[in-house]
Design an enzyme around this catalytic site. Structure first.
Site, PDB file in Angstrom:
ATOM      1  N   CYS A  84       0.879  -1.164   0.000  1.00 33.84           N
ATOM      2  CA  CYS A  84       0.000   0.000   0.000  1.00 33.84           C
ATOM      3  C   CYS A  84       0.919   1.217   0.000  1.00 33.84           C
ATOM      4  O   CYS A  84       1.457   1.600   1.036  1.00 33.84           O
ATOM      5  CB  CYS A  84      -0.868  -0.009   1.261  1.00 33.84           C
ATOM      6  N   LEU A  85       1.145   1.784  -1.137  1.00 32.20           N
ATOM      7  CA  LEU A  85       2.087   2.889  -1.234  1.00 32.20           C
ATOM      8  C   LEU A  85       1.378   4.171  -1.648  1.00 32.20           C
ATOM      9  O   LEU A  85       1.365   4.524  -2.817  1.00 32.20           O
ATOM     10  CB  LEU A  85       3.168   2.561  -2.267  1.00 32.20           C
TER      11      LEU A  85
END
Length: 187
Positions: A84-85
């Site tokens: 999850c960037l």
């Protein structure tokens, strides 16, 4: 044609960098990079194989990236390795290239986890409530999953398996260019 040249140029730059890169038999869309945990972080000493997939629209659409070996981190799904960037989601532009992911984005992610937007809630809770216990668990994961030499051969062979298997592997990667969190949860 311009996008393909840019993709090749970025991969060439990554290949000429200090990172070990293993291109899959699928060509320049799909490859693995050896990534070391940043110094001064609980991840120091860890070695991960990071799967990178470049969409056809790259560099206008960000790459999908995921850890192939396990890592204990609030923003990494423990089972799939997808990341999850938000940093990439919100700031990716064609000005960035592949080396930015390994020199800036991933080190920042490991140095400064975002526990308020977790993919691994156990890691997020531990990171917020007991930093020492969190660091200890990170080190346990490194010892168990990220301390052996990186074996690129295991994934290069994998790419020659049935197409259906490859597609399922790719669906596990984070779709980093999607901004809506709901889309990521559906993966």
């Amino acid at each position: 044609a311009l996008q393909c040249k840019r993709r090749e140029k970025d991969i060439q730059k990554l290949l000429l960098s200090d990172y070990e890169v293993s291109l899959s038999e699928e060509g320049c869309y799909d490859f693995f990079v050896k990534f070391k945990g940043p110094d001064g972080s609980p991840y120091e000493g860890g070695k991960w194989k990071v799967h990178v997939y470049l969409p056809e629209q790259y560099p206008y659409k960000s790459p999908s990236i995921g850890f192939a070996n396990k890592i204990f981190h609030p923003n990494v799904d423990e089972k799939s390795g997808s990341i999850c960037l938000d940093v990439i989601n919100q700031t990716w532009s064609p000005m960035f290239d592949l080396t930015n992911i390994f020199e800036v984005f991933l080190p920042q992610l490991l140095l400064y986890p975002n526990s308020s937007d977790p993919l691994n809630s156990e890691a997020a809770i531990l990171h917020m409530k007991d930093k020492n216990l969190f660091d200890k668990k990170v080190k346990e994961y490194i010892a168990k999953f990220a301390s052996n030499p990186i074996d690129f051969a295991s994934h290069t062979k994998k790419s020659s398996k049935a197409k259906g298997e490859d597609d399922s592997d790719l669906s596990e990667l984070s779709e980093t260019s999607e901004i809506e969190e709901d889309d990521e949860e559906d993966n």
